[in-house]
Write a protein that holds these residues in place. Sequence first.
Motif, PDB file in Angstrom:
ATOM      1  N   ARG A  11       1.010  -1.883   0.267  1.00 11.06           N
ATOM      2  CA  ARG A  11       0.329  -0.338  -0.391  1.00 11.06           C
ATOM      3  C   ARG A  11       0.689   1.607  -0.320  1.00 11.06           C
ATOM      4  N   ARG A  12       0.679   2.022  -0.677  1.00 14.65           N
ATOM      5  CA  ARG A  12       1.045   3.235  -0.700  1.00 14.65           C
ATOM      6  C   ARG A  12       1.135   4.008   1.146  1.00 14.65           C
ATOM      7  N   PRO A  13       1.936   5.293   1.299  1.00 14.18           N
ATOM      8  CA  PRO A  13       2.954   5.918   0.997  1.00 14.18           C
ATOM      9  C   PRO A  13       4.264   5.215   0.424  1.00 14.18           C
ATOM     10  N   VAL A  14       4.628   3.768   0.867  1.00 18.26           N
ATOM     11  CA  VAL A  14       6.129   3.403   0.586  1.00 18.26           C
ATOM     12  C   VAL A  14       6.244   3.177  -0.614  1.00 18.26           C
ATOM     13  N   PRO A  15       7.539   3.383  -0.920  1.00 20.38           N
ATOM     14  CA  PRO A  15       8.095   4.356  -2.285  1.00 20.38           C
ATOM     15  C   PRO A  15       8.189   2.265  -3.566  1.00 20.38           C
ATOM     16  N   PHE A  16       7.909   1.779  -2.905  1.00 19.80           N
ATOM     17  CA  PHE A  16       7.381   0.333  -3.641  1.00 19.80           C
ATOM     18  C   PHE A  16       6.590  -0.253  -4.424  1.00 19.80           C
ATOM     19  N   THR A  17       5.228  -0.465  -5.082  1.00 15.84           N
ATOM     20  CA  THR A  17       4.138  -0.884  -4.865  1.00 15.84           C
ATOM     21  C   THR A  17       4.079  -2.501  -5.499  1.00 15.84           C
ATOM     22  N   ARG A  18       5.317  -2.933  -5.379  1.00  9.88           N
ATOM     23  CA  ARG A  18       5.590  -4.639  -5.109  1.00  9.88           C
ATOM     24  C   ARG A  18       6.821  -4.661  -4.716  1.00  9.88           C
ATOM     25  N   LEU A  19       7.282  -6.165  -3.891  1.00 15.77           N
ATOM     26  CA  LEU A  19       8.525  -6.499  -4.053  1.00 15.77           C
ATOM     27  C   LEU A  19       7.825  -7.929  -4.168  1.00 15.77           C
ATOM     28  N   ALA A  20       9.152  -8.297  -5.341  1.00 16.33           N
ATOM     29  CA  ALA A  20       9.283  -9.199  -6.014  1.00 16.33           C
ATOM     30  C   ALA A  20      10.661 -10.122  -4.849  1.00 16.33           C
ATOM     31  N   VAL A  21      10.851 -11.390  -4.656  1.00 13.14           N
ATOM     32  CA  VAL A  21      11.955 -11.914  -4.625  1.00 13.14           C
ATOM     33  C   VAL A  21      12.113 -13.488  -4.833  1.00 13.14           C
ATOM     34  N   SER A  22      12.958 -13.980  -5.071  1.00  8.64           N
ATOM     35  CA  SER A  22      13.305 -15.458  -4.925  1.00  8.64           C
ATOM     36  C   SER A  22      13.887 -16.171  -3.745  1.00  8.64           C
ATOM     37  N   VAL A  23      12.863 -16.966  -3.028  1.00  7.59           N
ATOM     38  CA  VAL A  23      13.908 -17.353  -2.614  1.00  7.59           C
ATOM     39  C   VAL A  23      13.453 -19.361  -2.813  1.00  7.59           C
ATOM     40  N   ALA A  24      14.723 -20.218  -1.976  1.00  9.34           N
ATOM     41  CA  ALA A  24      14.470 -21.345  -2.003  1.00  9.34           C
ATOM     42  C   ALA A  24      12.675 -21.924  -1.543  1.00  9.34           C
ATOM     43  N   ASP A  25      12.705 -21.182  -0.259  1.00  8.31           N
ATOM     44  CA  ASP A  25      11.646 -21.399   0.537  1.00  8.31           C
ATOM     45  C   ASP A  25      10.496 -20.372   0.934  1.00  8.31           C
ATOM     46  N   ALA A  26      10.113 -20.647  -0.798  1.00 14.53           N
ATOM     47  CA  ALA A  26       8.865 -19.623  -1.354  1.00 14.53           C
ATOM     48  C   ALA A  26       7.425 -19.524   0.078  1.00 14.53           C
ATOM     49  N   GLU A  27       7.423 -20.789   0.031  1.00 17.67           N
ATOM     50  CA  GLU A  27       5.652 -21.361   0.748  1.00 17.67           C
ATOM     51  C   GLU A  27       6.117 -20.953   2.155  1.00 17.67           C
ATOM     52  N   GLN A  28       7.723 -20.646   2.837  1.00 13.81           N
ATOM     53  CA  GLN A  28       7.358 -20.844   4.417  1.00 13.81           C
ATOM     54  C   GLN A  28       7.949 -19.964   4.244  1.00 13.81           C
ATOM     55  N   ALA A  29       8.506 -19.251   3.421  1.00  9.69           N
ATOM     56  CA  ALA A  29       8.297 -16.744   3.718  1.00  9.69           C
ATOM     57  C   ALA A  29       7.631 -16.431   3.711  1.00  9.69           C
ATOM     58  N   ALA A  30       6.959 -17.257   2.069  1.00  2.75           N
ATOM     59  CA  ALA A  30       5.253 -16.468   2.002  1.00  2.75           C
ATOM     60  C   ALA A  30       4.313 -16.096   3.330  1.00  2.75           C
ATOM     61  N   GLU A  31       3.803 -17.338   3.868  1.00  4.80           N
ATOM     62  CA  GLU A  31       3.065 -17.749   5.306  1.00  4.80           C
ATOM     63  C   GLU A  31       3.908 -17.181   6.417  1.00  4.80           C
ATOM     64  N   ALA A  32       5.062 -17.107   6.915  1.00  6.25           N
ATOM     65  CA  ALA A  32       5.092 -16.199   7.984  1.00  6.25           C
ATOM     66  C   ALA A  32       5.436 -14.600   7.919  1.00  6.25           C
ATOM     67  N   LEU A  33       4.896 -14.062   6.635  1.00  5.46           N
ATOM     68  CA  LEU A  33       5.070 -12.759   6.463  1.00  5.46           C
ATOM     69  C   LEU A  33       3.978 -12.782   6.399  1.00  5.46           C
ATOM     70  N   ARG A  34       2.811 -13.830   6.242  1.00  9.82           N
ATOM     71  CA  ARG A  34       1.352 -13.659   5.848  1.00  9.82           C
ATOM     72  C   ARG A  34       0.913 -13.308   7.635  1.00  9.82           C
ATOM     73  N   ARG A  35       1.364 -14.376   7.952  1.00  9.02           N
ATOM     74  CA  ARG A  35       0.994 -14.741   9.765  1.00  9.02           C
ATOM     75  C   ARG A  35       1.365 -13.415  10.159  1.00  9.02           C
ATOM     76  N   ARG A  36       2.530 -12.800  10.064  1.00 10.74           N
ATOM     77  CA  ARG A  36       3.123 -11.560  10.700  1.00 10.74           C
ATOM     78  C   ARG A  36       2.549 -10.057  10.402  1.00 10.74           C
ATOM     79  N   SER A  37       1.900 -10.597   9.508  1.00 10.44           N
ATOM     80  CA  SER A  37       1.000  -8.965   8.903  1.00 10.44           C
ATOM     81  C   SER A  37      -0.272  -8.634   9.271  1.00 10.44           C
ATOM     82  N   ARG A  38      -0.811  -9.817   9.588  1.00  7.86           N
ATOM     83  CA  ARG A  38      -2.792  -9.782  10.396  1.00  7.86           C
ATOM     84  C   ARG A  38      -2.183  -9.643  11.546  1.00  7.86           C
TER      85      ARG A  38
END
Length: 118
Positions: free
Chosen positions: A90-117
Amino acid sequence: MARLMVDGAEVVVRLALREGLSARRREVRVPLEAVRAVRVEGDWWRGLRGTPLVGRCRPGRWCVGERLHPLGRDFVAVRAGLPVVIVDLRRPVPFTRLAVSVADAEQAAEALRRRSRG
């Protein structure tokens, strides 16, 4: 390889030395409260949109840096053969999206979802 993590109240993308030199920065930090959505994309190139603004790309291999498009700027650190965690912001951060390749993508995404909620 880039790392995606949560540090306190911020989402942090830390780049390896070589990636940092290409992107002209070693890390990106955005507030956790700016996270709008998180998903995993299996094809690394689907995380890319727009044209390179700062950074470097090697077609078919990797891309790191900022990309400009009609909706704003994205920060990407993607590699062929690895899934990509896509974090829409969301605004007002300078980027509209971060896209990052990681080996454990599902695990990283789930951890991020939990923390952002909560």
